[in-house]
Each structure stands twice: as C-alpha cells, then as structure tokens.
Design a protein around this motif. Structure first.
Motif, PDB file in Angstrom:
ATOM      1  N   VAL A 156       7.074  -3.368  16.175  1.00  0.00           N
ATOM      2  CA  VAL A 156       7.343  -4.563  16.978  1.00  0.00           C
ATOM      3  C   VAL A 156       8.531  -5.330  16.395  1.00  0.00           C
ATOM      4  O   VAL A 156       9.422  -5.772  17.124  1.00  0.00           O
ATOM      5  CB  VAL A 156       6.092  -5.462  17.043  1.00  0.00           C
ATOM      6  N   LEU A 157       8.541  -5.480  15.082  1.00  0.00           N
ATOM      7  CA  LEU A 157       9.646  -6.190  14.439  1.00  0.00           C
ATOM      8  C   LEU A 157      10.969  -5.485  14.676  1.00  0.00           C
ATOM      9  O   LEU A 157      11.987  -6.131  14.985  1.00  0.00           O
ATOM     10  CB  LEU A 157       9.378  -6.319  12.941  1.00  0.00           C
ATOM     11  N   ASN A 158      10.996  -4.161  14.562  1.00  0.00           N
ATOM     12  CA  ASN A 158      12.252  -3.442  14.767  1.00  0.00           C
ATOM     13  C   ASN A 158      12.676  -3.443  16.228  1.00  0.00           C
ATOM     14  O   ASN A 158      13.876  -3.392  16.525  1.00  0.00           O
ATOM     15  CB  ASN A 158      12.130  -2.012  14.245  1.00  0.00           C
ATOM     16  N   ALA A 159      11.720  -3.487  17.156  1.00  0.00           N
ATOM     17  CA  ALA A 159      12.089  -3.638  18.566  1.00  0.00           C
ATOM     18  C   ALA A 159      12.762  -5.000  18.795  1.00  0.00           C
ATOM     19  O   ALA A 159      13.759  -5.100  19.517  1.00  0.00           O
ATOM     20  CB  ALA A 159      10.856  -3.492  19.451  1.00  0.00           C
ATOM     21  N   ILE A 160      12.224  -6.044  18.167  1.00  0.00           N
ATOM     22  CA  ILE A 160      12.859  -7.376  18.250  1.00  0.00           C
ATOM     23  C   ILE A 160      14.240  -7.346  17.598  1.00  0.00           C
ATOM     24  O   ILE A 160      15.198  -7.936  18.115  1.00  0.00           O
ATOM     25  CB  ILE A 160      11.956  -8.425  17.579  1.00  0.00           C
ATOM     26  N   ALA A 161      14.348  -6.643  16.455  1.00  0.00           N
ATOM     27  CA  ALA A 161      15.648  -6.541  15.781  1.00  0.00           C
ATOM     28  C   ALA A 161      16.656  -5.795  16.644  1.00  0.00           C
ATOM     29  O   ALA A 161      17.844  -6.167  16.689  1.00  0.00           O
ATOM     30  CB  ALA A 161      15.472  -5.840  14.436  1.00  0.00           C
ATOM     31  N   LEU A 162      16.215  -4.746  17.346  1.00  0.00           N
ATOM     32  CA  LEU A 162      17.120  -4.002  18.225  1.00  0.00           C
ATOM     33  C   LEU A 162      17.612  -4.890  19.354  1.00  0.00           C
ATOM     34  O   LEU A 162      18.817  -4.908  19.667  1.00  0.00           O
ATOM     35  CB  LEU A 162      16.406  -2.766  18.777  1.00  0.00           C
ATOM     36  N   PHE A 163      16.702  -5.641  19.976  1.00  0.00           N
ATOM     37  CA  PHE A 163      17.129  -6.567  21.036  1.00  0.00           C
ATOM     38  C   PHE A 163      18.096  -7.613  20.488  1.00  0.00           C
ATOM     39  O   PHE A 163      19.099  -7.944  21.137  1.00  0.00           O
ATOM     40  CB  PHE A 163      15.909  -7.250  21.656  1.00  0.00           C
ATOM     41  N   THR A 164      17.802  -8.141  19.303  1.00  0.00           N
ATOM     42  CA  THR A 164      18.673  -9.162  18.710  1.00  0.00           C
ATOM     43  C   THR A 164      20.068  -8.606  18.451  1.00  0.00           C
ATOM     44  O   THR A 164      21.080  -9.276  18.719  1.00  0.00           O
ATOM     45  CB  THR A 164      18.053  -9.684  17.409  1.00  0.00           C
ATOM     46  N   LEU A 165      20.139  -7.388  17.919  1.00  0.00           N
ATOM     47  CA  LEU A 165      21.438  -6.767  17.652  1.00  0.00           C
ATOM     48  C   LEU A 165      22.231  -6.591  18.943  1.00  0.00           C
ATOM     49  O   LEU A 165      23.421  -6.945  19.013  1.00  0.00           O
ATOM     50  CB  LEU A 165      21.234  -5.426  16.958  1.00  0.00           C
ATOM     51  N   LEU A 166      21.591  -6.048  19.969  1.00  0.00           N
ATOM     52  CA  LEU A 166      22.295  -5.805  21.229  1.00  0.00           C
ATOM     53  C   LEU A 166      22.694  -7.117  21.898  1.00  0.00           C
ATOM     54  O   LEU A 166      23.803  -7.235  22.445  1.00  0.00           O
ATOM     55  CB  LEU A 166      21.400  -4.986  22.163  1.00  0.00           C
ATOM     56  N   ALA A 167      21.806  -8.116  21.854  1.00  0.00           N
ATOM     57  CA  ALA A 167      22.140  -9.413  22.457  1.00  0.00           C
ATOM     58  C   ALA A 167      23.293 -10.078  21.712  1.00  0.00           C
ATOM     59  O   ALA A 167      24.190 -10.667  22.341  1.00  0.00           O
ATOM     60  CB  ALA A 167      20.908 -10.311  22.461  1.00  0.00           C
ATOM     61  N   MET A 168      23.287  -9.997  20.382  1.00  0.00           N
ATOM     62  CA  MET A 168      24.361 -10.600  19.599  1.00  0.00           C
ATOM     63  C   MET A 168      25.696  -9.931  19.922  1.00  0.00           C
ATOM     64  O   MET A 168      26.724 -10.615  20.097  1.00  0.00           O
ATOM     65  CB  MET A 168      24.040 -10.477  18.113  1.00  0.00           C
ATOM     66  N   ILE A 169      25.699  -8.616  20.022  1.00  0.00           N
ATOM     67  CA  ILE A 169      26.933  -7.905  20.378  1.00  0.00           C
ATOM     68  C   ILE A 169      27.387  -8.293  21.778  1.00  0.00           C
ATOM     69  O   ILE A 169      28.577  -8.551  22.017  1.00  0.00           O
ATOM     70  CB  ILE A 169      26.708  -6.387  20.267  1.00  0.00           C
ATOM     71  N   GLY A 170      26.447  -8.369  22.716  1.00  0.00           N
ATOM     72  CA  GLY A 170      26.812  -8.760  24.070  1.00  0.00           C
ATOM     73  C   GLY A 170      27.357 -10.173  24.142  1.00  0.00           C
ATOM     74  O   GLY A 170      28.327 -10.439  24.868  1.00  0.00           O
ATOM     75  N   LEU A 171      26.772 -11.095  23.404  1.00  0.00           N
ATOM     76  CA  LEU A 171      27.249 -12.482  23.416  1.00  0.00           C
ATOM     77  C   LEU A 171      28.636 -12.595  22.806  1.00  0.00           C
ATOM     78  O   LEU A 171      29.495 -13.329  23.320  1.00  0.00           O
ATOM     79  CB  LEU A 171      26.267 -13.372  22.664  1.00  0.00           C
ATOM     80  N   VAL A 172      28.877 -11.878  21.711  1.00  0.00           N
ATOM     81  CA  VAL A 172      30.187 -11.937  21.063  1.00  0.00           C
ATOM     82  C   VAL A 172      31.258 -11.332  21.958  1.00  0.00           C
ATOM     83  O   VAL A 172      32.343 -11.903  22.157  1.00  0.00           O
ATOM     84  CB  VAL A 172      30.138 -11.220  19.702  1.00  0.00           C
ATOM     85  N   VAL A 173      30.973 -10.164  22.543  1.00  0.00           N
ATOM     86  CA  VAL A 173      31.945  -9.519  23.424  1.00  0.00           C
ATOM     87  C   VAL A 173      32.149 -10.349  24.688  1.00  0.00           C
ATOM     88  O   VAL A 173      33.271 -10.494  25.185  1.00  0.00           O
ATOM     89  CB  VAL A 173      31.478  -8.090  23.773  1.00  0.00           C
ATOM     90  N   GLY A 174      31.075 -10.926  25.205  1.00  0.00           N
ATOM     91  CA  GLY A 174      31.178 -11.679  26.449  1.00  0.00           C
ATOM     92  C   GLY A 174      31.971 -12.954  26.350  1.00  0.00           C
ATOM     93  O   GLY A 174      32.400 -13.490  27.378  1.00  0.00           O
ATOM     94  N   ARG A 175      32.189 -13.479  25.153  1.00  0.00           N
ATOM     95  CA  ARG A 175      32.960 -14.716  25.013  1.00  0.00           C
ATOM     96  C   ARG A 175      34.443 -14.508  25.315  1.00  0.00           C
ATOM     97  O   ARG A 175      35.128 -15.462  25.700  1.00  0.00           O
ATOM     98  CB  ARG A 175      32.800 -15.279  23.600  1.00  0.00           C
ATOM     99  N   SER A 176      34.937 -13.302  25.117  1.00  0.00           N
ATOM    100  CA  SER A 176      36.370 -13.075  25.320  1.00  0.00           C
ATOM    101  C   SER A 176      36.669 -12.004  26.358  1.00  0.00           C
ATOM    102  O   SER A 176      37.801 -11.928  26.842  1.00  0.00           O
ATOM    103  CB  SER A 176      37.036 -12.682  23.995  1.00  0.00           C
ATOM    104  N   LEU A 177      35.692 -11.166  26.694  1.00  0.00           N
ATOM    105  CA  LEU A 177      35.904 -10.091  27.666  1.00  0.00           C
ATOM    106  C   LEU A 177      35.016 -10.325  28.880  1.00  0.00           C
ATOM    107  O   LEU A 177      34.148 -11.180  28.877  1.00  0.00           O
ATOM    108  CB  LEU A 177      35.612  -8.733  27.035  1.00  0.00           C
ATOM    109  N   GLY A 178      35.217  -9.522  29.898  1.00  0.00           N
ATOM    110  CA  GLY A 178      34.459  -9.680  31.125  1.00  0.00           C
ATOM    111  C   GLY A 178      33.059  -9.113  31.035  1.00  0.00           C
ATOM    112  O   GLY A 178      32.636  -8.536  30.022  1.00  0.00           O
ATOM    113  N   ARG A 179      32.326  -9.265  32.132  1.00  0.00           N
ATOM    114  CA  ARG A 179      30.954  -8.777  32.176  1.00  0.00           C
ATOM    115  C   ARG A 179      30.887  -7.256  32.081  1.00  0.00           C
ATOM    116  O   ARG A 179      29.949  -6.700  31.490  1.00  0.00           O
ATOM    117  CB  ARG A 179      30.279  -9.251  33.461  1.00  0.00           C
TER     118      ARG A 179
END
Length: 555
Positions: free
Chosen positions: A222-245
């Motif tokens: 469960v913890l690693n599933a949360i960590a996987l979501f956090t990693l992907l969300a963090m990457i998406g948020l960082v990329v989304g600040r300067s690039l398109g959807r």
C-alpha cells in the motif's frame, strides 16, 4: 536600530500617507517616524520622508543560538562515542529511543509542510481543478500498475526485515528486527531480536499504515502504491507547469510504464520511496532558490533530514544539496534564525542513523576475500552495464532503446548548454543542473563500485531506479529542446508505444532470465568447497528474484 528600506503593507486607509497610516497595526513590532523636509513640506504637505525601523536585536541572541547548537552537537557526539565504547548502550539507544526520534522528525516535517501551505493560502479544491490532468493521469497509471502486476516480496531479507521492524514499531515502539516469533494465545510473541542495518523511515511509514488498517504484511505494498502515485503526480505537476497537457500525460505514461519503476511500485522495498524523496528534494531546492524564505528553507531542511534516513546513499544527495546552497550563497542568516530550533535539533534527529552505522559496521554482505567497494567492481559492473544495452530479449526490467537514445541526446543537450541555447535563463537553473549532475555522478560511482551492483541481476536492478526515471523522461527533455521536431502529439504517441512494448515485461514471469542471472551470480560470488555446507536457494518472481544463502550442517 535596523532600517527597512521597502516596507510593504496591504492595508490602506485615507490620509496623508495611505501606505503607512496603518503600518503600526499591521506590523506592531516596528515603529514609524515621519520626518518631513523643508522643501517637501513647502511643495506639498502630503509628501514626507518616512523611516520605518525595528528595535535593535538583542546581541546575546546569536550567542545563545550557537550555544544551543554546540550543546546539541556535543551531546550527540558523546552518545555516539558511548555507543561505540559499550555495545549494550548503543543497542539500548538505538532500539528504545530511535522510534521516538523518527516520530519527532516526521511530525516536524509535517508541521513545516502545513505551515508553508497555510502561508501560501493553499486551497485543495482550486489546486485539483488546475492540475486535474496530471493527477488523473498519475492515478490511472498507478491503477494499471497495481491491477496488472501482482504485489510480491521481490527481495527477501530486505523487504521482510523492514516489515518486521515496522511490526516492532507498531506493537513495542522499538526498532528491533524480530527474527523469530512464537504464536500463542492469539498473539505473536517475539523470541529473538536483531539490530536492523537499513534506515528506519520506510518502516515508520509502514507502521503508520498499520495503525490505520491494522497490522498486515500487505501494508508495504500500500505504501509503495502511494509512493508510485506521488512520483507520477510530482512529475506531471512539474512538467505541466511549463509544457502542455499532452506532454504532461506523455511524461506520466513514460515513467509509469517503465518496468523497473512499476515492479518497484508493487514490491515491499524502500527504493521507490527513496526515489520519491530524491525528486522532492530537488524540487524543493529549486523552489527555495527561486524564492528564498525562512519557511521554504525549513521545509527543505526537514525534508532532507527525512531523506537521509531512507537509503544508505541518500546522504550523498543531502550533503551535496546543503553544500551547494552554502557555496552559491542561498543560505541567509535571518532564515536560519527564524527556525533555529529545527537546526539545533538536527544532530539529535540524525542520532538513529549514526548509532545504526556504529552497531552494523559490516553490513555489506560481501563474500570473504571480496571488497565491499573497489575500482575493480567499478570497471567490471560498468562493462556489464554497457554490454546489457545490447540485450534484445525484453526480459530485463530496463529499456535499452532509451539508453541508446541517451548518448546522442546527452551530447546534444550538452552542446545546447554550451551554446546557451538551452532554457537556462536563471542562475538558479544552472546551479540546480550542476547540483543534479554532480549528485548523480557521485551516486552511481558508489553504486558501480559496490560488490553487488550487477545491472543484469534482478536483485540489483533497484539500485538503478533514479537512473530509470531520468532515462524515461529523456524524450520529454528532447521535446523541450526540439519542439518543432518532437511535438506534443508525437511525444504522446511514442509514450503509448513505449508502454505497449515494455509494460508486459512487468506483467509476465521472466523465469528463464531470472534463473540464468541468479545462478550465474551465485556461482561467481559464492564459489566454495562442497564441505562448506552452503547451498544456493533461488526464488523466482516476475522480473526480480530473491536469493538467499542457506547454511546447514550437511556435508
């Protein structure tokens, strides 16, 4: 007296000086004195010279701060020396005190997060509305990974030991590794304890999930599933600040379908959490360098304290980030004074890690006659790493195609940086790039120098998790530098094709390659006479294997 040259107050009221009429109410710690000059008074009575000053700081305050910090360091060093001189003292401090220090550390970290969110007036609903694309993409890729790849203990001893430590934290508020238990009266009663050599933050987070869901061996998944979501969300948020959807979704798909990342997200190991904190540390470092403040520095510092106690080599990143901020002049004395209690407590909060290293000096599990770290290992494993890029069987949890693409891409990006055509318009971006490159290089010099860092061995693949994230994001970097050639739709099409090709590696059972790799590693590392009573037991799982050495008394 200290003078503020540009005071700012949001409140305004009618009067001769609307900017300063209510300054005393907004900032009662300052005093406002109006000194009109003769010319200003003659020209207009509404113009006056305003001096805003604060009372002088007590000269004894810095001395008191240094005294408290010195006392903290002295007590920590004294306890460490005492633990090294008397093992029973070290075992007591480590086993009975570490849990409370880790609890204090995590609570301080959460407190700094909440303070900064309140300061920034964070609104969860508006945040979700603005960033629903990366959040939904991250949630979708996490759901695909969890539903299609069976959660398993992939590296025995490591993962099961961490689970045992989390059980001790839950029931006994200690950090011992319970290696043997007896069940009676419906309760598991520990019989033997050991000093765990792995850092304690991961089992602490597992213990938090135990507290919510009840004890279960499935909680690390469960913890690693949360960590996987956090990693992907963090990457998406960082990329989304300067690039398109489109580029944001492509980045999440590329990382979320990389075999090594997916299998780490469905394991019970600490490696994915360490990768999440690696990315979080650099993101917070950049945020602080862009807009320095005492609260941002305190959050970064507390994050680094947590990060230092997740994996062995994370101290490399922590030390390099701290040293770089000092050398580049980002650390300011007034920021340190704002949260000086946190910096005074740092030696105490790192005490579990120091005592752990004292009690487990030989924790590398290297065979007799084999050095734990050496230049020979560096050369041999680097050669194996290079040869592995020619593997076309699609059995290992890596993507050779992206590694092939990395060489010309890195050369191209290096040339762009030299020509100042890369998007490094701010000094803090240059500093962050240098910091990241040096940390990455030092980390993997250490990894390749380690005796068990065979890139093709399933049990050692987790050492290359940070590298896998960067390799997966390489097409996104090319999209930034070559937007006319690597367009958003082309990038997304490549990401979907990459997922279709490589995600089945995470799903299928690669028994043949696992058996070959494990048997070869066992024969080379544990070649002993038959009379030694050492047998090699290989337990195969999808993509990874768990290898243990069993000793018996048989000839």
């Amino acid at each position: 007296m200290e003078t503020l040259q540009r005071p700012v107050c949001d409140r305004k009221a009618p009067g001769a000086h609307p900017r300063f009429d209510h300054w005393d109410e907004c900032h009662p710690e300052f005093s406002v004195t109006e000194i009109p000059s003769a010319q200003e008074s003659a020209a207009s009575p509404d113009h006056a010279r305003v001096t805003v000053s604060a009372p002088a700081r007590d000269a004894s305050t810095p001395v008191l701060h240094w005294m408290l910090l010195g006392l903290s360091v002295a007590v920590t060093v004294a306890l460490s020396i005492w633990a090294a001189a008397r093992r029973e003292v070290g075992v007591f401090i480590y086993g009975r005190v570490s849990y409370w220090l880790i609890l204090a550390l995590v609570m301080l970290w959460v407190w700094q997060i909440s303070r900064l969110l309140v300061e920034q007036r964070f609104n969860l609903v508006s945040f979700a509305r603005r960033n629903w694309v990366p959040l939904v993409a991250a949630l979708g890729m996490t759901a695909i990974a969890v539903s299609s790849v069976k959660p398993q203990f992939r590296v025995l001893s490591d993962e099961t030991n961490l689970l045992a430590v989390s059980q001790s934290m839950l029931y006994h508020k200690t950090v011992f590794n319970s290696t043997e238990q007896k069940r009676f009266y419906g309760w598991m009663n520990p019989l033997t304890f050991g000093v765990e050599k792995r850092p304690l933050v991961f089992p602490f987070f597992v213990q938090v999930i135990h507290s919510i869901r009840g004890y279960s061996p499935s909680n690390p998944f469960v913890l690693n599933a949360i960590a996987l979501f956090t990693l992907l969300a963090m990457i998406g948020l960082v990329v989304g600040r300067s690039l398109g959807r489109t580029a944001t979704v492509a980045a999440v798909v590329l990382v979320g379908s990389y075999p090594l990342i997916v299998t780490s997200g469905t394991s019970a190991g600490l490696d994915l959490l360490a990768t999440v904190f690696t990315g979080l540390s650099f993101v917070l470092t950049y945020v602080y360098m862009r807009s320095p403040s005492g609260s941002r520095l305190a959050l970064l510092f507390s994050t680094l304290l947590v990060f230092a106690q997740i994996r062995y080599e994370t101290s490399v990143y922590v030390g390099l980030i701290g040293l770089s901020l000092l050398l580049f002049g980002y650390v300011r004395a007034r920021f340190l004074r704002e949260h000086f209690y946190l910096y005074c407590l740092a030696p105490f909060l790192l005490l579990p890690l120091q005592i752990q290293r004292i009690l487990t000096p030989d924790s590398h599990e290297n065979a007799a006659g084999t050095a734990a770290f050496s230049w020979t290992h560096l050369k041999n494993f680097l050669a194996i790493f290079l040869r592995a890029q020619g593997n076309t069987e699609f059995l290992l949890p890596h993507a050779p195609l992206l590694y092939w693409l990395a060489v010309p891409s890195l050369i191209f990006l290096f040339v762009r940086v030299l020509q100042r055509r890369a998007s490094l318009d701010l000094p803090c971006k240059v500093h962050l790039l240098l910091m990241s490159l040096v940390a990455f290089a030092i980390n993997y010099v250490i990894v390749f120098s380690f005796h068990g860092s065979d890139f093709t061995h399933p049990g050692a693949a987790r050492y290359f998790l940070n590298m896998s994230v960067l390799i997966a994001l390489l097409p996104v970097f090319l999209h930034v530098q070559l937007p006319m050639l690597v367009t958003g739709p082309r990038l997304l099409l490549f990401a979907v094709g990459f997922a279709l090709v490589h995600h089945p590696i995470s799903v299928q059972s690669t028994i043949r390659s696992v058996c070959r790799a494990s048997s070869r590693w066992c024969r080379s590392s544990y070649a002993r006479p038959k009379s030694s009573g050492i047998s090699c037991i290989v337990i195969t799982t999808p993509t990874f294997s768990s290898l243990s050495i069993a000793r018996d008394n048989s000839p």
